[in-house]
Scaffold this motif. Structure first.
Motif, PDB file in Angstrom:
ATOM      1  N   GLN A  23       6.104  12.646  14.705  1.00  0.00           N
ATOM      2  CA  GLN A  23       7.080  13.198  13.766  1.00  0.00           C
ATOM      3  C   GLN A  23       8.060  12.137  13.258  1.00  0.00           C
ATOM      4  OE1 GLN A  23       6.408  16.299  12.911  1.00  0.00           O
ATOM      5  NE2 GLN A  23       4.817  16.259  14.493  1.00  0.00           N
ATOM      6  N   SER A  24       7.738  10.875  13.444  1.00  0.00           N
ATOM      7  CA  SER A  24       8.695   9.811  13.153  1.00  0.00           C
ATOM      8  C   SER A  24       8.175   8.836  12.116  1.00  0.00           C
ATOM      9  CB  SER A  24       9.027   9.031  14.433  1.00  0.00           C
ATOM     10  OG  SER A  24       9.707   9.832  15.361  1.00  0.00           O
ATOM     11  N   SER A  25       9.133   8.110  11.546  1.00  0.00           N
ATOM     12  CA  SER A  25       8.804   6.957  10.729  1.00  0.00           C
ATOM     13  C   SER A  25       9.241   5.706  11.495  1.00  0.00           C
ATOM     14  CB  SER A  25       9.439   7.074   9.332  1.00  0.00           C
ATOM     15  OG  SER A  25      10.849   7.223   9.407  1.00  0.00           O
ATOM     16  N   HIS A  26      10.242   4.987  10.997  1.00  0.00           N
ATOM     17  CA  HIS A  26      10.608   3.694  11.579  1.00  0.00           C
ATOM     18  C   HIS A  26      11.645   3.805  12.700  1.00  0.00           C
ATOM     19  CE1 HIS A  26      10.400  -0.645  11.345  1.00  0.00           C
ATOM     20  NE2 HIS A  26      11.673  -0.791  11.022  1.00  0.00           N
ATOM     21  N   MET A  27      12.175   5.004  12.927  1.00  0.00           N
ATOM     22  CA  MET A  27      13.245   5.152  13.914  1.00  0.00           C
ATOM     23  C   MET A  27      13.006   6.321  14.860  1.00  0.00           C
ATOM     24  SD  MET A  27      16.682   4.281  11.728  1.00  0.00           S
ATOM     25  CE  MET A  27      16.763   2.817  10.679  1.00  0.00           C
ATOM     26  N   PRO A  28      11.933   6.312  15.627  1.00  0.00           N
ATOM     27  CA  PRO A  28      11.700   7.416  16.565  1.00  0.00           C
ATOM     28  C   PRO A  28      12.793   7.566  17.614  1.00  0.00           C
ATOM     29  CG  PRO A  28      10.125   5.635  16.915  1.00  0.00           C
ATOM     30  CD  PRO A  28      10.828   5.341  15.635  1.00  0.00           C
ATOM     31  N   HIS A  29      13.562   6.505  17.864  1.00  0.00           N
ATOM     32  CA  HIS A  29      14.693   6.645  18.804  1.00  0.00           C
ATOM     33  C   HIS A  29      15.735   7.619  18.264  1.00  0.00           C
ATOM     34  CE1 HIS A  29      15.858   3.341  16.096  1.00  0.00           C
ATOM     35  NE2 HIS A  29      17.106   3.715  16.314  1.00  0.00           N
ATOM     36  N   ILE A  30      15.706   7.896  16.960  1.00  0.00           N
ATOM     37  CA  ILE A  30      16.566   8.906  16.341  1.00  0.00           C
ATOM     38  C   ILE A  30      15.760  10.147  15.971  1.00  0.00           C
ATOM     39  CG2 ILE A  30      17.989   9.424  14.311  1.00  0.00           C
ATOM     40  CD1 ILE A  30      18.811   6.483  14.266  1.00  0.00           C
ATOM     41  N   GLU A  60      14.677   2.668  -3.942  1.00  0.00           N
ATOM     42  CA  GLU A  60      14.560   2.194  -2.558  1.00  0.00           C
ATOM     43  C   GLU A  60      14.762   3.347  -1.579  1.00  0.00           C
ATOM     44  OE1 GLU A  60      16.951  -0.853   0.477  1.00  0.00           O
ATOM     45  OE2 GLU A  60      17.687  -0.491  -1.557  1.00  0.00           O
ATOM     46  N   LYS A  61      15.696   4.227  -1.867  1.00  0.00           N
ATOM     47  CA  LYS A  61      15.984   5.350  -0.978  1.00  0.00           C
ATOM     48  C   LYS A  61      14.797   6.302  -0.872  1.00  0.00           C
ATOM     49  CE  LYS A  61      21.010   5.283  -1.524  1.00  0.00           C
ATOM     50  NZ  LYS A  61      22.201   5.970  -2.053  1.00  0.00           N
ATOM     51  N   VAL A  62      14.000   6.407  -1.926  1.00  0.00           N
ATOM     52  CA  VAL A  62      12.803   7.255  -1.880  1.00  0.00           C
ATOM     53  C   VAL A  62      11.833   6.709  -0.838  1.00  0.00           C
ATOM     54  CG1 VAL A  62      10.843   8.150  -3.186  1.00  0.00           C
ATOM     55  CG2 VAL A  62      13.091   7.955  -4.288  1.00  0.00           C
ATOM     56  N   PHE A  63      11.626   5.400  -0.866  1.00  0.00           N
ATOM     57  CA  PHE A  63      10.756   4.762   0.138  1.00  0.00           C
ATOM     58  C   PHE A  63      11.337   4.949   1.534  1.00  0.00           C
ATOM     59  CE2 PHE A  63       9.519   1.292   2.880  1.00  0.00           C
ATOM     60  CZ  PHE A  63       8.174   1.111   2.622  1.00  0.00           C
ATOM     61  N   ASN A  64      12.634   4.687   1.677  1.00  0.00           N
ATOM     62  CA  ASN A  64      13.255   4.736   3.002  1.00  0.00           C
ATOM     63  C   ASN A  64      13.188   6.127   3.621  1.00  0.00           C
ATOM     64  OD1 ASN A  64      13.854   2.052   2.691  1.00  0.00           O
ATOM     65  ND2 ASN A  64      16.045   2.337   2.361  1.00  0.00           N
ATOM     66  N   LEU A  65      13.332   7.167   2.811  1.00  0.00           N
ATOM     67  CA  LEU A  65      13.284   8.525   3.338  1.00  0.00           C
ATOM     68  C   LEU A  65      11.885   8.896   3.801  1.00  0.00           C
ATOM     69  CD1 LEU A  65      15.019  10.983   3.933  1.00  0.00           C
ATOM     70  CD2 LEU A  65      14.547  11.814   1.627  1.00  0.00           C
ATOM     71  N   ARG A  66      10.881   8.226   3.272  1.00  0.00           N
ATOM     72  CA  ARG A  66       9.505   8.451   3.726  1.00  0.00           C
ATOM     73  C   ARG A  66       9.165   7.615   4.955  1.00  0.00           C
ATOM     74  NH1 ARG A  66       5.034   8.967  -1.078  1.00  0.00           N
ATOM     75  NH2 ARG A  66       6.093  10.524  -2.369  1.00  0.00           N
ATOM     76  N   HIS A  67       9.625   6.357   4.983  1.00  0.00           N
ATOM     77  CA  HIS A  67       9.060   5.405   5.930  1.00  0.00           C
ATOM     78  C   HIS A  67      10.062   4.693   6.842  1.00  0.00           C
ATOM     79  CE1 HIS A  67       5.249   6.009   4.000  1.00  0.00           C
ATOM     80  NE2 HIS A  67       5.734   5.635   2.833  1.00  0.00           N
ATOM     81  N   VAL A  68      11.373   4.908   6.649  1.00  0.00           N
ATOM     82  CA  VAL A  68      12.369   4.244   7.492  1.00  0.00           C
ATOM     83  C   VAL A  68      13.071   5.241   8.412  1.00  0.00           C
ATOM     84  CG1 VAL A  68      14.437   2.794   7.536  1.00  0.00           C
ATOM     85  CG2 VAL A  68      12.670   2.405   5.798  1.00  0.00           C
ATOM     86  N   CYS A  69      13.687   6.275   7.826  1.00  0.00           N
ATOM     87  CA  CYS A  69      14.278   7.357   8.628  1.00  0.00           C
ATOM     88  C   CYS A  69      14.156   8.642   7.830  1.00  0.00           C
ATOM     89  CB  CYS A  69      15.743   7.061   8.955  1.00  0.00           C
ATOM     90  SG  CYS A  69      16.493   8.315  10.034  1.00  0.00           S
ATOM     91  N   ARG A  95       4.246   7.822  13.168  1.00  0.00           N
ATOM     92  CA  ARG A  95       3.118   8.192  12.315  1.00  0.00           C
ATOM     93  C   ARG A  95       3.369   7.804  10.857  1.00  0.00           C
ATOM     94  NH1 ARG A  95      -1.940   8.717  12.971  1.00  0.00           N
ATOM     95  NH2 ARG A  95      -1.617  10.121  14.762  1.00  0.00           N
ATOM     96  N   HIS A  96       4.635   7.887  10.414  1.00  0.00           N
ATOM     97  CA  HIS A  96       4.985   7.615   9.016  1.00  0.00           C
ATOM     98  C   HIS A  96       5.708   6.280   8.857  1.00  0.00           C
ATOM     99  CE1 HIS A  96       3.929  11.826   8.434  1.00  0.00           C
ATOM    100  NE2 HIS A  96       4.716  12.109   9.451  1.00  0.00           N
ATOM    101  N   ASP A  97       5.576   5.428   9.835  1.00  0.00           N
ATOM    102  CA  ASP A  97       6.315   4.169   9.943  1.00  0.00           C
ATOM    103  C   ASP A  97       5.903   3.173   8.863  1.00  0.00           C
ATOM    104  OD1 ASP A  97       7.795   2.008  11.052  1.00  0.00           O
ATOM    105  OD2 ASP A  97       7.207   2.582  13.092  1.00  0.00           O
ATOM    106  N   ARG A 139       0.835  -1.209   0.000  1.00  0.00           N
ATOM    107  CA  ARG A 139       0.000   0.000   0.000  1.00  0.00           C
ATOM    108  C   ARG A 139       0.867   1.256   0.000  1.00  0.00           C
ATOM    109  NH1 ARG A 139      -1.656   3.545   3.658  1.00  0.00           N
ATOM    110  NH2 ARG A 139      -0.871   2.355   5.445  1.00  0.00           N
ATOM    111  N   LEU A 140       1.896   1.277   0.838  1.00  0.00           N
ATOM    112  CA  LEU A 140       2.792   2.427   0.894  1.00  0.00           C
ATOM    113  C   LEU A 140       3.531   2.619  -0.426  1.00  0.00           C
ATOM    114  CD1 LEU A 140       4.301   1.983   4.475  1.00  0.00           C
ATOM    115  CD2 LEU A 140       2.499   3.574   3.773  1.00  0.00           C
ATOM    116  N   ARG A 141       3.875   1.539  -1.074  1.00  0.00           N
ATOM    117  CA  ARG A 141       4.543   1.637  -2.369  1.00  0.00           C
ATOM    118  C   ARG A 141       3.640   2.272  -3.423  1.00  0.00           C
ATOM    119  NH1 ARG A 141       8.384  -3.450  -3.609  1.00  0.00           N
ATOM    120  NH2 ARG A 141       7.683  -2.892  -5.708  1.00  0.00           N
ATOM    121  N   ARG A 142       2.363   1.977  -3.357  1.00  0.00           N
ATOM    122  CA  ARG A 142       1.429   2.551  -4.341  1.00  0.00           C
ATOM    123  C   ARG A 142       1.320   4.068  -4.190  1.00  0.00           C
ATOM    124  NH1 ARG A 142      -1.409  -2.277  -3.081  1.00  0.00           N
ATOM    125  NH2 ARG A 142      -2.860  -1.177  -1.699  1.00  0.00           N
ATOM    126  N   GLU A 143       1.735   4.594  -3.034  1.00  0.00           N
ATOM    127  CA  GLU A 143       1.699   6.034  -2.799  1.00  0.00           C
ATOM    128  C   GLU A 143       2.979   6.731  -3.256  1.00  0.00           C
ATOM    129  OE1 GLU A 143       0.897   6.410   1.353  1.00  0.00           O
ATOM    130  OE2 GLU A 143      -1.080   5.451   1.219  1.00  0.00           O
TER     131      GLU A 143
END
Length: 302
Positions: A275-282, A180-189, A249-251, A149-153
């Motif tokens: 304000q975070s995706s997959h790494m709120p600890h950062i 891949e980096k486009v996805f990661n910047l949205r949803h990983v960090c 929220r963007h995880d 689903r996230l990829r379709r966006e």
């Protein structure tokens, strides 16, 4: 803030191999130590090191590299039948015994580490006082559906590039890695430039991708490895440890992937970092340390 230096580092013998670990703070502190389980599988501990700042709250924090990555024993010749959830559960139990903390400890698992932490918790280990499942799915079926689903966006050309290279089996191509980096910047960090400790973990996975490629696949969102059908949903009612769920929220670990933990673990609360995706600890470091630290403090006497 600066990542604190470890008080000790070492190697824990595990069968015929070794697990590398570091301890920040004092294991003799009255507060139960926190053991951090990194993601991947096969991502190395580095990107989770800001969690070591919980030692500033007088709590020892244990990081380690799981077998197959980083400073622990590498086994690139081993196949899929070797790299199992049970192997990593045994490794965790061995480390707890080696450090002498099995009678009282907390576990924080991030991403795959949270999946492993849940597997540990459903076995009801005697000494587990508190459980933090951070940015983790309860089922890889849900994860795969939500990643689709996230990829379709994503922008149409980015998604097309991903699909074409996956179909061709050329996921190492520079165009695929750029997409891949486009996805990661949205949803990983979502922090740019990428923090140094995240780059360090990425480099270690690149250097030996055996575990990641075998159990997960070539990317976060193209899961074709042995974990693709993993689930813990049907066993979550067995968890007795008080549990904190963490997600952004963007995880890529969307609310739908986390919801089964909230539905089925008896003693559970959920903190969503806006304000975070997959790494709120950062991405929201100070708030994260406050939330997790307060939760652990409340469970030390349990």
């Amino acid at each position: 803030m600066a990542i604190p230096e470890p008080a000790t580092q070492g190697l824990a013998p595990f069968r015929e191999w070794s697990t590398w670990y570091r301890v920040t703070g004092d294991l003799s502190s009255p507060k139960a130590p926190l053991v951090v389980l990194h993601g991947g599988p096969g991502a190395a501990h580095d990107y989770t090191l800001r969690i070591a700042r919980l030692a500033e709250q007088d709590r020892a924090v244990v990081h380690y590299d799981q077998l197959g990555v980083g400073l622990s024993t590498h086994l690139p010749e081993r196949g899929a039948d070797f790299w199992t959830v049970e192997l990593f559960l045994d490794e965790l139990d061995n480390l707890l015994a080696h450090l002498g903390i099995g009678d009282g400890y907390h576990v924080l698992g991030q991403s795959w580490g949270g999946m492993l932490a849940a597997e540990h918790a459903v076995r009801r280990p005697y000494g587990l006082k508190g459980l933090v499942i951070a940015n983790s799915p309860a089922s890889m079926k849900l994860w795969r559906e939500e990643c689709d689903r996230l990829r379709r966006e994503l922008p149409e050309d980015v998604e097309r590039t991903l699909r074409e290279h996956e179909a061709a089996g050329t996921t190492g191509h520079p165009d695929y890695r750029a997409a891949e980096k486009v996805f990661n910047l949205r949803h990983v960090c979502r922090i740019s430039p990428t923090p140094a400790e995240v780059l360090a973990s990425d480099a270690k996975t690149e250097a030996d991708p055996t575990v990641y490629h075998t159990m997960n696949g070539p990317t976060e969102f193209h899961v074709i490895g042995t974990l693709k059908d993993w689930t813990v949903e049907d066993r979550l009612h067995l968890v007795t440890a008080p549990t904190l769920l963490v997600s952004g929220r963007h995880d890529e670990a969307t609310p739908r992937t986390v919801q089964p933990f909230a539905d089925h673990i008896p003693d559970v609360r959920w903190e969503l970092f806006e304000q975070s995706s997959h790494m709120p600890h950062i991405e929201e470091e100070e708030l994260y340390l406050q939330v997790v630290g307060s939760f652990l403090d409340s469970k030390d006497s349990a």
